[in-house]
Design an enzyme around this catalytic site. Structure first.
Site, short mmCIF file in Angstrom:
data_model
loop_
_atom_site.label_atom_id
_atom_site.label_comp_id
_atom_site.label_asym_id
_atom_site.label_seq_id
_atom_site.Cartn_x
_atom_site.Cartn_y
_atom_site.Cartn_z
N GLY A 144 0.83 -1.18 0.00
CA GLY A 144 0.00 0.00 0.00
C GLY A 144 0.87 1.24 0.00
O GLY A 144 1.99 1.24 0.54
N CYS A 145 0.39 2.32 -0.61
CA CYS A 145 1.21 3.53 -0.75
C CYS A 145 1.54 4.16 0.60
O CYS A 145 2.68 4.55 0.85
CB CYS A 145 0.52 4.54 -1.67
SG CYS A 145 -1.17 4.95 -1.21
N ASN A 146 0.55 4.26 1.50
CA ASN A 146 0.82 4.79 2.83
C ASN A 146 1.78 3.89 3.60
O ASN A 146 2.64 4.36 4.34
CB ASN A 146 -0.49 4.92 3.62
CG ASN A 146 -1.43 5.95 3.05
OD1 ASN A 146 -1.03 7.04 2.67
ND2 ASN A 146 -2.71 5.60 2.95
N VAL A 147 1.60 2.60 3.40
CA VAL A 147 2.47 1.63 4.06
C VAL A 147 3.92 1.83 3.64
O VAL A 147 4.85 1.77 4.47
CB VAL A 147 2.02 0.19 3.72
CG1 VAL A 147 2.96 -0.83 4.34
CG2 VAL A 147 0.59 -0.03 4.21
N THR A 148 4.13 2.06 2.36
CA THR A 148 5.49 2.28 1.86
C THR A 148 6.13 3.48 2.55
O THR A 148 7.29 3.42 2.98
CB THR A 148 5.47 2.49 0.34
OG1 THR A 148 5.00 1.30 -0.29
CG2 THR A 148 6.86 2.82 -0.19
#
Length: 349
Positions: free
Chosen positions: A151-155
């Site tokens: 996920g983008c936020n996770v990255t």
């Protein structure tokens, strides 16, 4: 001879960004693009900026349309790709930009997503440090045939904090992260709260109180980096910028750790990484400097009064947060140079 490529979900934001990167990739040739509601339309009707791909027409998203290619990229909503990927040939490299294959824990999937659990694939975050070993997640990706893009936020949160976790300079029982996020991360579907008249001149939190679906994925990654107990308070804030994530993450310092120890941990982790850059002491990133690039920029500080490390991470949610990570991971899996088709330079102003 280039690898033949199909892109599912090509009419959306993530699919469009995948196609933008793939169009200039010397080793990939996009042959098939698929969609659901937009099937039957020329690609340019929904992605008019992709002029070099004007010859392509969107077809229905089916296993039959996607089969027969060397590489399949999926940019579909969660719950949409698992049933399709189960029907694709084992020898095809399949890269899923959705959530269906990210989580290793079925109970976490049921708690935050629900529905059928399709199992975890090789995780597409090449720079993720692996606990006490000198290796990185890219070592796991080499030769993989099934890859789940984070996920983008996770990255943003993972890249920001994982070096400190691996080095043991931060504690993981009290992590707080607040992210300014552009609406493209929510996809292209028409939603009232994403209309320009609702967004402009405003900022609003969402997924508040531990409900956001990216929380178990962050916990999973930090455990991979060496943590045992991971307690994270995660709050994204929707802001009026089309692209970008600015994640401000704090965690308590481990006993006896100095500011020098902290910076050394991040320097050692990212010194040789082409796409993750630690900024000089006292400098902090802007989302504007990452737009269009596969880079994550990190600023680091120690709040002595609060006894906490503060990490500020900026990236383009559609590139390093999604499509760029997919291409980077595919490069590794296929034995290509990791940076092929990907740039470090953003677009300004």
């Amino acid at each position: 001879m280039p690898f033949s490529v199909a892109v599912a979900g090509a009419s959306g934001y993530a699919g469009g960004e995948l196609l933008r990167l793939l169009a200039d990739h010397p080793d990939f040739e996009v042959q098939t693009v698929t969609a659901f509601q937009n099937a039957g339309q020329p690609l340019l009707a929904v992605q008019p900026h992709l002029r070099s791909l004007s010859h392509l027409t969107l077809v229905d998203t089916t296993p039959e349309a996607l089969s027969g290619h060397d590489v399949v990229f999926l940019a579909l909503p969660h719950g949409k790709s698992g049933a399709i990927t189960a029907q694709l040939p084992d020898d095809t490299l399949v890269v899923d930009c959705g959530a269906d294959h990210r989580l290793t824990d079925e109970s976490a999937w049921q708690a935050f997503y629900g529905g059928e659990f399709y199992g975890a694939w090789s995780y597409g975050l090449p720079e993720l440090v692996l606990g006490d070993t000198p290796g990185r997640q890219r070592d796991v990706l080499a030769g993989a045939k099934r890859i789940a893009v984070p996920g983008c936020n996770v990255t943003a949160v993972t890249l920001g904090l994982a070096p400190g976790v691996q080095a043991g300079v931060v504690e993981t029982a009290d992590i707080v992260t607040v992210l300014a996020v552009g609406p493209s991360g929510a996809g292209k579907s028409l939603k009232t709260h994403l209309l320009a008249s609702e967004l402009m001149g405003s900022a609003s939190a969402y997924g508040v109180g531990g409900s956001h679906r990216h929380i178990p994925e962050i916990q999973q990654n930090l455990r991979v980096a060496g943590a045992t107990e991971v307690n994270v308070s995660f709050t994204p804030v929707l802001v009026p910028m089309a692209r970008g994530i600015l994640a401000t993450t704090t965690a308590r310092l481990a006993p006896g750790v100095t500011a020098h120890d902290v910076r050394s941990a991040w320097q050692q982790a990212y010194a040789n990484e082409p796409f993750v850059h630690l900024l000089p002491d006292g400098e902090f990133p802007r989302t504007a400097d990452t737009i269009g690039a596969n880079t994550a920029l990190i600023g680091l500080a120690v709040d002595e009064a609060a006894d906490r490390v503060v990490v500020v991470t900026a990236l383009d949610n559609l590139v390093k947060g999604t499509a760029g990570a997919a291409v980077q991971s595919a490069n590794i899996a296929l034995g290509l140079p990791e940076t092929t088709g990907l740039g470090q330079n953003g677009v300004a102003p």
